[in-house]
Design a protein around this motif. Structure first.
Motif, PDB file in Angstrom:
ATOM      1  N   GLY A  26       0.797  -1.210   0.000  1.00 51.42           N
ATOM      2  CA  GLY A  26       0.000   0.000   0.000  1.00 51.42           C
ATOM      3  C   GLY A  26       0.835   1.269   0.000  1.00 51.42           C
ATOM      4  O   GLY A  26       2.017   1.272  -0.372  1.00 51.42           O
ATOM      5  N   GLU A  27       0.214   2.355   0.438  1.00 49.33           N
ATOM      6  CA  GLU A  27       0.881   3.650   0.525  1.00 49.33           C
ATOM      7  C   GLU A  27       0.448   4.358   1.804  1.00 49.33           C
ATOM      8  O   GLU A  27      -0.700   4.215   2.246  1.00 49.33           O
ATOM      9  CB  GLU A  27       0.543   4.534  -0.682  1.00 49.33           C
ATOM     10  N   VAL A  28       1.371   5.154   2.356  1.00 45.59           N
ATOM     11  CA  VAL A  28       1.041   5.930   3.552  1.00 45.59           C
ATOM     12  C   VAL A  28       1.621   7.325   3.431  1.00 45.59           C
ATOM     13  O   VAL A  28       2.582   7.555   2.697  1.00 45.59           O
ATOM     14  CB  VAL A  28       1.589   5.259   4.834  1.00 45.59           C
ATOM     15  N   ASN A  29       1.029   8.251   4.160  1.00 47.38           N
ATOM     16  CA  ASN A  29       1.640   9.548   4.424  1.00 47.38           C
ATOM     17  C   ASN A  29       2.213   9.510   5.830  1.00 47.38           C
ATOM     18  O   ASN A  29       1.633   8.896   6.735  1.00 47.38           O
ATOM     19  CB  ASN A  29       0.620  10.680   4.322  1.00 47.38           C
ATOM     20  N   GLU A  34       5.216  11.926   1.662  1.00 47.83           N
ATOM     21  CA  GLU A  34       3.918  11.738   1.009  1.00 47.83           C
ATOM     22  C   GLU A  34       3.961  10.516   0.100  1.00 47.83           C
ATOM     23  O   GLU A  34       4.926  10.301  -0.630  1.00 47.83           O
ATOM     24  CB  GLU A  34       3.557  12.978   0.202  1.00 47.83           C
ATOM     25  N   SER A  35       2.907   9.691   0.192  1.00 51.03           N
ATOM     26  CA  SER A  35       2.730   8.524  -0.686  1.00 51.03           C
ATOM     27  C   SER A  35       3.937   7.588  -0.651  1.00 51.03           C
ATOM     28  O   SER A  35       4.499   7.212  -1.672  1.00 51.03           O
ATOM     29  CB  SER A  35       2.454   8.973  -2.125  1.00 51.03           C
ATOM     30  N   VAL A  36       4.336   7.211   0.570  1.00 48.60           N
ATOM     31  CA  VAL A  36       5.419   6.236   0.718  1.00 48.60           C
ATOM     32  C   VAL A  36       4.897   4.874   0.289  1.00 48.60           C
ATOM     33  O   VAL A  36       3.880   4.391   0.796  1.00 48.60           O
ATOM     34  CB  VAL A  36       5.915   6.178   2.179  1.00 48.60           C
ATOM     35  N   ALA A  37       5.584   4.213  -0.646  1.00 51.15           N
ATOM     36  CA  ALA A  37       5.095   2.958  -1.213  1.00 51.15           C
ATOM     37  C   ALA A  37       5.814   1.732  -0.663  1.00 51.15           C
ATOM     38  O   ALA A  37       5.248   0.652  -0.620  1.00 51.15           O
ATOM     39  CB  ALA A  37       5.205   2.984  -2.733  1.00 51.15           C
ATOM     40  N   LEU A  55       1.038   8.151  11.020  1.00 50.08           N
ATOM     41  CA  LEU A  55       0.930   7.455   9.746  1.00 50.08           C
ATOM     42  C   LEU A  55      -0.529   7.434   9.331  1.00 50.08           C
ATOM     43  O   LEU A  55      -1.412   7.086  10.140  1.00 50.08           O
ATOM     44  CB  LEU A  55       1.437   6.014   9.838  1.00 50.08           C
ATOM     45  N   ILE A  56      -0.791   7.777   8.076  1.00 52.16           N
ATOM     46  CA  ILE A  56      -2.149   7.751   7.534  1.00 52.16           C
ATOM     47  C   ILE A  56      -2.156   6.860   6.305  1.00 52.16           C
ATOM     48  O   ILE A  56      -1.390   7.066   5.359  1.00 52.16           O
ATOM     49  CB  ILE A  56      -2.634   9.164   7.171  1.00 52.16           C
ATOM     50  N   GLN A  60      13.376   7.629   3.903  1.00 50.90           N
ATOM     51  CA  GLN A  60      13.983   8.271   5.058  1.00 50.90           C
ATOM     52  C   GLN A  60      13.211   9.544   5.395  1.00 50.90           C
ATOM     53  O   GLN A  60      12.735  10.238   4.510  1.00 50.90           O
ATOM     54  CB  GLN A  60      15.445   8.625   4.777  1.00 50.90           C
ATOM     55  N   PHE A  61      13.118   9.845   6.673  1.00 50.60           N
ATOM     56  CA  PHE A  61      12.497  11.099   7.101  1.00 50.60           C
ATOM     57  C   PHE A  61      13.474  11.864   7.981  1.00 50.60           C
ATOM     58  O   PHE A  61      14.379  11.292   8.601  1.00 50.60           O
ATOM     59  CB  PHE A  61      11.178  10.851   7.848  1.00 50.60           C
TER      60      PHE A  61
END
Length: 263
Positions: A65-68, A87-90, A108-109, A94-95
């Motif tokens: 999936g994907e998350v923000n 945004e839209s991590v697949a 996480l969303i 790294q943050f």
């Protein structure tokens, strides 16, 4: 069924519904020594063990999936409200962030349909507190420039120091020792340090005809009106050059920039 039992069933159902929509990681706080893994349905907050001013680097990995990913801060009470980091991590990324007084947790969303679940892993790979955040020590290729800086910091007369430079002649030519050998393509015995200098400019100094074959800007020397730029060049180097002070900086063609010098 009694009224009390009905009420208990309603409360349990409501708790199950809300926990499926919004949850908080229950494995402790994310820190340099504690990674967090979990399963995300819609949204999850992961508490952070960081101090105000800490510089943080970390890693997020998800299974599908994907998350923000963002920072949930104290004043952000609304659902889905956060300071976005990724945004839209697949799969993974790294943050980086600097913690402030309001930093509370990572949020996480999920960006997949509500019935999907995403396994996630969070880790902090670098945490630098304020007391350990120092700019890198400035180094100088030219020994003469290094000595000049030390004397300026001791409040010696800039005019006297500059007179010494003028007597040496410019550009300065100095031998390159092996510890300074930054271009292995040439044996260090065949290279020298060539340093261009200018005094009196207020804003910038442009070097036309530099050894790099580029129009280079000189660097300001510790808040004085002296400007310099050092290069490692073959000892046989011969060139023609021009130093142009206080050239207007604007977006335009190379010819337009050059015309400011020759026009």
């Amino acid at each position: 069924m009694t009224t009390a039992k009905r009420l208990m069933h309603v409360l349990c159902a409501s708790w199950l519904f809300s926990s499926s929509q919004y949850s908080q990681a229950n494995e402790g706080a994310l820190s340099l020594t504690n990674n967090i893994k979990g399963v995300l349905s819609t949204e999850v907050d992961v508490p952070l063990n960081v101090a105000v001013g800490d510089y943080i680097e970390g890693q997020i990995v998800i299974s599908n999936g994907e998350v923000n990913l963002g920072l949930h801060e104290i004043e952000q009470t609304e659902k889905n409200k956060m300071r976005l980091l990724l945004e839209s991590v697949a799969s993974g990324d790294q943050f980086r962030f600097v913690a402030n007084e309001a930093t509370q947790s990572l949020r996480l969303i999920s960006l997949v349909p509500e019935d999907g679940e995403i396994e996630y892993s969070l880790s902090i790979t670098k945490q630098i507190p304020v007391v350990d955040q120092h700019p890198p020590i400035r180094t100088y290729l030219s020994p003469t420039i290094k000595t000049l800086v030390a004397k300026i910091q001791k409040k010696q007369s800039i005019t006297t120091l500059w007179d010494g430079i003028v007597n040496q002649g410019t550009p300065l030519i100095e031998p390159l020792v092996s510890s300074q050998d930054i271009d292995p393509a040439l044996p260090h015995a065949d290279k020298v340090i060539m340093t261009f200098l200018y005094r009196g400019a207020k804003h910038n100094v442009r070097l036309f005809g530099a050894p790099s074959n580029q129009h280079e800007f000189l660097e300001n020397l510790v808040g004085t009106d002296i400007w310099f730029k050092s290069f490692v060049v073959p000892s046989t180097t011969r060139l023609s050059y021009k130093l142009a002070p206080d050239i207007p900086e604007f977006s335009g063609s190379p010819w337009g920039e050059k015309s400011c010098v020759i026009g």
